[in-house]
Design an enzyme around this catalytic site. Sequence first.
Site, PDB file in Angstrom:
ATOM      1  N   GLU A 162      -3.981   4.810   3.122  1.00  0.00           N
ATOM      2  CA  GLU A 162      -5.070   5.140   2.199  1.00  0.00           C
ATOM      3  C   GLU A 162      -4.679   6.377   1.416  1.00  0.00           C
ATOM      4  OE1 GLU A 162      -6.979   7.972   2.622  1.00  0.00           O
ATOM      5  OE2 GLU A 162      -6.108   8.623   4.529  1.00  0.00           O
ATOM      6  N   LYS A 222       3.344   7.562   2.154  1.00  0.00           N
ATOM      7  CA  LYS A 222       2.064   8.224   2.426  1.00  0.00           C
ATOM      8  C   LYS A 222       2.297   9.692   2.797  1.00  0.00           C
ATOM      9  CE  LYS A 222      -1.952   9.252   3.956  1.00  0.00           C
ATOM     10  NZ  LYS A 222      -3.240   9.180   3.424  1.00  0.00           N
ATOM     11  N   CYS A 278      -5.550  15.728   6.391  1.00  0.00           N
ATOM     12  CA  CYS A 278      -4.253  15.088   6.113  1.00  0.00           C
ATOM     13  C   CYS A 278      -3.087  16.018   5.822  1.00  0.00           C
ATOM     14  CB  CYS A 278      -4.396  14.137   4.937  1.00  0.00           C
ATOM     15  SG  CYS A 278      -5.228  12.622   5.389  1.00  0.00           S
TER      16      CYS A 278
HETATM   17  C1  UDX Z   1      -5.770  14.224   0.509  1.00  0.00           C
HETATM   18  C2  UDX Z   1      -5.042  13.396  -0.561  1.00  0.00           C
HETATM   19  O1  UDX Z   1      -5.426  13.865  -1.854  1.00  0.00           O
HETATM   20  C3  UDX Z   1      -5.380  11.916  -0.400  1.00  0.00           C
HETATM   21  O2  UDX Z   1      -4.625  11.142  -1.328  1.00  0.00           O
HETATM   22  C4  UDX Z   1      -5.021  11.500   1.021  1.00  0.00           C
HETATM   23  O3  UDX Z   1      -5.319  10.149   1.218  1.00  0.00           O
HETATM   24  C5  UDX Z   1      -5.765  12.358   2.029  1.00  0.00           C
HETATM   25  O4  UDX Z   1      -5.452  13.733   1.809  1.00  0.00           O
HETATM   26  P1  UDX Z   1      -8.218  15.181   0.803  1.00  0.00           P
HETATM   27  O5  UDX Z   1      -7.630  15.969   1.920  1.00  0.00           O
HETATM   28  O6  UDX Z   1      -9.472  14.432   1.052  1.00  0.00           O
HETATM   29  O7  UDX Z   1      -7.166  14.121   0.265  1.00  0.00           O
HETATM   30  O8  UDX Z   1      -8.539  16.178  -0.422  1.00  0.00           O
HETATM   31  P2  UDX Z   1      -7.668  16.832  -1.597  1.00  0.00           P
HETATM   32  O9  UDX Z   1      -8.471  16.724  -2.833  1.00  0.00           O
HETATM   33  O10 UDX Z   1      -6.300  16.334  -1.665  1.00  0.00           O
HETATM   34  O11 UDX Z   1      -7.674  18.374  -1.200  1.00  0.00           O
HETATM   35  C6  UDX Z   1      -7.007  18.862  -0.055  1.00  0.00           C
HETATM   36  C7  UDX Z   1      -7.139  20.364   0.035  1.00  0.00           C
HETATM   37  O12 UDX Z   1      -6.398  21.015  -0.991  1.00  0.00           O
HETATM   38  C8  UDX Z   1      -8.571  20.879  -0.112  1.00  0.00           C
HETATM   39  O13 UDX Z   1      -8.813  21.906   0.795  1.00  0.00           O
HETATM   40  C9  UDX Z   1      -8.626  21.376  -1.542  1.00  0.00           C
HETATM   41  O14 UDX Z   1      -9.610  22.352  -1.730  1.00  0.00           O
HETATM   42  C10 UDX Z   1      -7.222  21.922  -1.699  1.00  0.00           C
HETATM   43  N1  UDX Z   1      -6.779  21.979  -3.097  1.00  0.00           N
HETATM   44  C11 UDX Z   1      -6.606  20.828  -3.820  1.00  0.00           C
HETATM   45  C12 UDX Z   1      -6.497  23.203  -3.683  1.00  0.00           C
HETATM   46  O15 UDX Z   1      -6.626  24.256  -3.058  1.00  0.00           O
HETATM   47  N2  UDX Z   1      -6.064  23.223  -4.988  1.00  0.00           N
HETATM   48  C13 UDX Z   1      -5.894  22.087  -5.729  1.00  0.00           C
HETATM   49  O16 UDX Z   1      -5.491  22.198  -6.904  1.00  0.00           O
HETATM   50  C14 UDX Z   1      -6.188  20.855  -5.120  1.00  0.00           C
END
Ligand code: UDX
Length: 464
Positions: A162, A222, A278
């Site tokens: 996913e 992934k 993740c």
């Molecule tokens: C992530 C991946 O994006 C997704 O494709 C995978 O399936 C699962 O892991 P998720 O963990 O739900 O998804 O959120 P994501 O939007 O990727 O953010 C992860 C972390 O990074 C968050 O704590 C977010 O605040 C942080 N982040 C993200 C930043 O600090 N800066 C950014 O520019 C983007």
Amino acid sequence: MKIKSICCIGAGYVGGPTMAVIAQKNPNIKVTVVDLNAQRIVDWNNKDLSKLPIYEPGLDDVVAEARGRNLFFSTKVDEAIDQAQMIFISVNTPTKTYGAGKGMAADLKYVELCARQIAKVATRDKIVVEKSTLPVKTAEAIQNILDNTGNGVDFQILSNPEFLAEGTAMRDLAVPDRVLIGGDSTTSKGQEAIQALVEIYASWVPKENILTTNVWSSELSKLTANAFLAQRVSSINSLSELCEVTGANIQEVAKAIGMDSRIGSKFLQVSVGFGGSCFQKDILNLVYIAKSLGLNEVADYWHQVILMNNHQRERFAKKIIKTLYSTISGKTIAFLGWAFKKDTNDTRESAAIYVADSLMDEQAIIKVYDPKVTSTQMQLDLNYLNTRSESENIKYLKTQIDPYTAMDGAHAIAVLTEWDEFKSYDWKRIYKNMQKPAFIFDGRNVLDRQILENIGFIYKGIGY
Ligand code: UDX
Ligand code: ADP
């Protein structure tokens, strides 16, 4: 082969939303989501859709459409396995907390238990789909268990990772950048299984966005996707420290580099550190795999992404302590946000937990407001760290259900999650009721610095 019945083991953040959308888009397929956690299933079946166990914008509408029609939530795991032609494994794969690979490798015990249960119950051929994030070669292990402990039926294993991000999961599922399906295309049964899963997604995803690969490429893709995304965050965060010392502005730097189409503008938002279930887990997994294969330089390269993230969280806590005259014992620090990002109630690996822990070491009182996270969850997160007793955690961390109460009388405010509502608070009122000087540490750079400074706050953002 046309699939008519699906079972998904694990009704969590991945299994729940994914199956809801598969059921919504394929009304002719019966989708049963099972979980050992009876309360979770009760919650998924709750008539009041605001009580679903997972908060995800738009999820309630999809569940309302499909539940009871062709989407079912149940605790009867064996029955669902028996009836399904295709079984998704969407159970949790936390980082191991014991033995070899402790703190690094993925704990596959839940996945293995699923495989053994499928082997025991199945009396007809099944397609088994790995949905959980897994290390490379896990499919091989599952295949092995199924072939050696099963009832002589044929199992085809597919990897279908996913890529949904929490908070935007419903959109990510409805219009995915790509769907990845790994399988064994060297046999006709393998090809058939791949095709059966392709058809399910093709109900709503354009065929050119459905990618098929061998199982190992799919599994590794992934981990790689998450490692690349996390690396971007650590890269920009590393430069935020440099900006703070040189007078450069990280927002301006991010914009300038993001306009280069080769680099792109996404995932360059500086922060107090990435969290979520993740990123850290997948990178540690990658590091562990590389190390076990003797690829030490590869392991070190990716490990640095994690070290930088830990540093960013620690740096934020240290900055608060130092700015508050190096003494925060007995002072109140209000936290806005506890979730690892906005629009989710998930707190796994949230930077807030680690920042709170550091401040509590210095005996500060933390008053937290988060629009979606419960006080029970916050205490569980702290207790999981095992740094102090449960009663001390209760003493130092107080959850507030109203943001203004959290900030009343506080010495400082720290923004840990970028919830939109924080921007529209009555900041004049908040300032009036705080201790002076009133400090704001914006760990997400979401508040308007100019407005806050005009009111009288001392504003500290990240990287500028
Ligand atoms: C992530 C991946 O994006 C997704 O494709 C995978 O399936 C699962 O892991 P998720 O963990 O739900 O998804 O959120 P994501 O939007 O990727 O953010 C992860 C972390 O990074 C968050 O704590 C977010 O605040 C942080 N982040 C993200 C930043 O600090 N800066 C950014 O520019 C983007
Ligand atoms: P994810 O974010 O990967 O979806 P979650 O922890 O939210 O992880 O969900 C995983 C779910 O899988 C949990 O609700 C857990 O109870 C369930 N689970 C784990 N092992 C089994 C099993 N053997 N049978 C049924 N459900 C399981």
